[in-house]
Design a protein around this motif. Structure first.
Motif, PDB file in Angstrom:
ATOM      1  N   PHE A 146      -5.681   6.024  -2.204  1.00 41.97           N
ATOM      2  CA  PHE A 146      -4.474   5.262  -1.941  1.00 41.97           C
ATOM      3  C   PHE A 146      -4.213   4.349  -3.128  1.00 41.97           C
ATOM      4  O   PHE A 146      -5.047   4.214  -4.018  1.00 41.97           O
ATOM      5  N   GLU A 147      -3.030   3.754  -3.143  1.00 33.69           N
ATOM      6  CA  GLU A 147      -2.660   2.832  -4.203  1.00 33.69           C
ATOM      7  C   GLU A 147      -2.336   1.476  -3.599  1.00 33.69           C
ATOM      8  O   GLU A 147      -1.761   1.403  -2.509  1.00 33.69           O
ATOM      9  N   LEU A 148      -2.717   0.443  -4.303  1.00 36.40           N
ATOM     10  CA  LEU A 148      -2.330  -0.912  -3.925  1.00 36.40           C
ATOM     11  C   LEU A 148      -1.475  -1.480  -5.042  1.00 36.40           C
ATOM     12  O   LEU A 148      -1.756  -1.255  -6.223  1.00 36.40           O
TER      13      LEU A 148
ATOM     14  N   ARG B  94      -0.113  -1.658 -10.299  1.00 35.60           N
ATOM     15  CA  ARG B  94      -0.544  -0.615  -9.363  1.00 35.60           C
ATOM     16  C   ARG B  94      -1.995  -0.299  -9.660  1.00 35.60           C
ATOM     17  O   ARG B  94      -2.382  -0.129 -10.811  1.00 35.60           O
ATOM     18  N   VAL B  95      -2.806  -0.225  -8.617  1.00 36.51           N
ATOM     19  CA  VAL B  95      -4.228   0.063  -8.763  1.00 36.51           C
ATOM     20  C   VAL B  95      -4.578   1.227  -7.856  1.00 36.51           C
ATOM     21  O   VAL B  95      -4.259   1.213  -6.667  1.00 36.51           O
TER      22      VAL B  95
ATOM     23  N   ILE C  37       0.845  -1.189   0.000  1.00 37.73           N
ATOM     24  CA  ILE C  37       0.000   0.000   0.000  1.00 37.73           C
ATOM     25  C   ILE C  37       0.883   1.244   0.000  1.00 37.73           C
ATOM     26  O   ILE C  37       1.971   1.244   0.562  1.00 37.73           O
ATOM     27  N   ARG C  38       0.368   2.289  -0.652  1.00 40.50           N
ATOM     28  CA  ARG C  38       1.042   3.591  -0.632  1.00 40.50           C
ATOM     29  C   ARG C  38      -0.041   4.659  -0.629  1.00 40.50           C
ATOM     30  O   ARG C  38      -0.932   4.658  -1.463  1.00 40.50           O
ATOM     31  N   THR C  39       0.064   5.575   0.318  1.00 42.62           N
ATOM     32  CA  THR C  39      -0.873   6.690   0.399  1.00 42.62           C
ATOM     33  C   THR C  39      -0.276   7.878  -0.338  1.00 42.62           C
ATOM     34  O   THR C  39       0.929   7.903  -0.597  1.00 42.62           O
ATOM     35  N   PRO C  40      -1.091   8.882  -0.675  1.00 43.11           N
ATOM     36  CA  PRO C  40      -0.555  10.056  -1.386  1.00 43.11           C
ATOM     37  C   PRO C  40       0.560  10.773  -0.626  1.00 43.11           C
ATOM     38  O   PRO C  40       1.425  11.386  -1.227  1.00 43.11           O
TER      39      PRO C  40
ATOM     40  N   VAL D 157     -15.800   1.333  -1.748  1.00 42.94           N
ATOM     41  CA  VAL D 157     -14.555   1.134  -2.493  1.00 42.94           C
ATOM     42  C   VAL D 157     -14.772   1.381  -3.987  1.00 42.94           C
ATOM     43  O   VAL D 157     -15.663   0.802  -4.589  1.00 42.94           O
ATOM     44  N   GLU D 158     -13.963   2.263  -4.540  1.00 38.06           N
ATOM     45  CA  GLU D 158     -13.947   2.508  -5.981  1.00 38.06           C
ATOM     46  C   GLU D 158     -12.578   2.077  -6.483  1.00 38.06           C
ATOM     47  O   GLU D 158     -11.562   2.568  -6.001  1.00 38.06           O
ATOM     48  N   ILE D 159     -12.571   1.172  -7.440  1.00 40.64           N
ATOM     49  CA  ILE D 159     -11.317   0.594  -7.914  1.00 40.64           C
ATOM     50  C   ILE D 159     -11.012   1.063  -9.329  1.00 40.64           C
ATOM     51  O   ILE D 159     -11.902   1.125 -10.173  1.00 40.64           O
ATOM     52  N   GLY D 160      -9.760   1.421  -9.552  1.00 42.81           N
ATOM     53  CA  GLY D 160      -9.332   1.907 -10.856  1.00 42.81           C
ATOM     54  C   GLY D 160      -8.804   0.788 -11.738  1.00 42.81           C
ATOM     55  O   GLY D 160      -8.863  -0.396 -11.399  1.00 42.81           O
ATOM     56  N   ILE D 161      -8.258   1.188 -12.865  1.00 39.79           N
ATOM     57  CA  ILE D 161      -7.703   0.251 -13.839  1.00 39.79           C
ATOM     58  C   ILE D 161      -6.267  -0.075 -13.443  1.00 39.79           C
ATOM     59  O   ILE D 161      -5.508   0.816 -13.070  1.00 39.79           O
TER      60      ILE D 161
END
Length: 142
Positions: free
Chosen positions: A114-116, A104-105, A43-46, A84-88
């Motif tokens: 945040f990014e997973l 990376r999502v 995980i990585r936060t902004p 939860v809204e998930i990106g591409i």
């Protein structure tokens, strides 16, 4: 006592500590995994510049992230399925220890971004978990 006996006791104590730590981490992983499917994820936060490795667990109503090496059996982060809204998934060139060929999502939940990072095939599991919410739940998939 002779110096050889003291050094043997020291080496024995260090080995006992190392094996105890490995056993504790294994037991913790088993306890976390017994309550739902888990996978290795970072995980990585902004506000953070580095990835934090951990375990992602799919609960019945929440996505939960556990720090990889921490002692707690409680999730460090938790996001309700409805929000939860998930990106591409995007390929990443960054080296993330423990993950081979990661993607990376971008995710959003309750105003938090945040990014997973996860193995390529694991993204499908996360997306399926979000999409399979109970009937009548609001889902926003971009």
């Amino acid at each position: 006592m002779e110096w050889l006996t003291i050094s043997e006791l020291g080496v024995g104590a260090v080995l006992l500590l190392v094996f105890g730590l490995i056993g504790f981490l294994w037991l913790r992983r088993q306890l976390i995994g017994n309550q739902g499917p888990t996978m290795l994820c970072a995980i990585r936060t902004p506000t953070a510049k580095i990835w934090r490795l951990g375990l992602l667990r799919f609960g019945p109503s929440a996505l939960e992230w556990f720090s990889f090496g921490g002692p707690s059996l409680r999730p460090a982060k938790s996001w309700q399925r409805r929000g939860v809204e998930i990106g591409i998934p995007q390929p990443t060139d960054e080296l993330i220890p423990g993950l081979t060929d990661p993607v990376r999502v971008d995710l959003r939940s309750a105003g938090e971004r945040f990014e997973l990072a996860m193995a390529r095939g694991s993204h499908t599991a996360v997306r399926s978990w979000v999409e399979s919410s109970p009937p009548g739940s609001h889902i926003d998939i971009t």
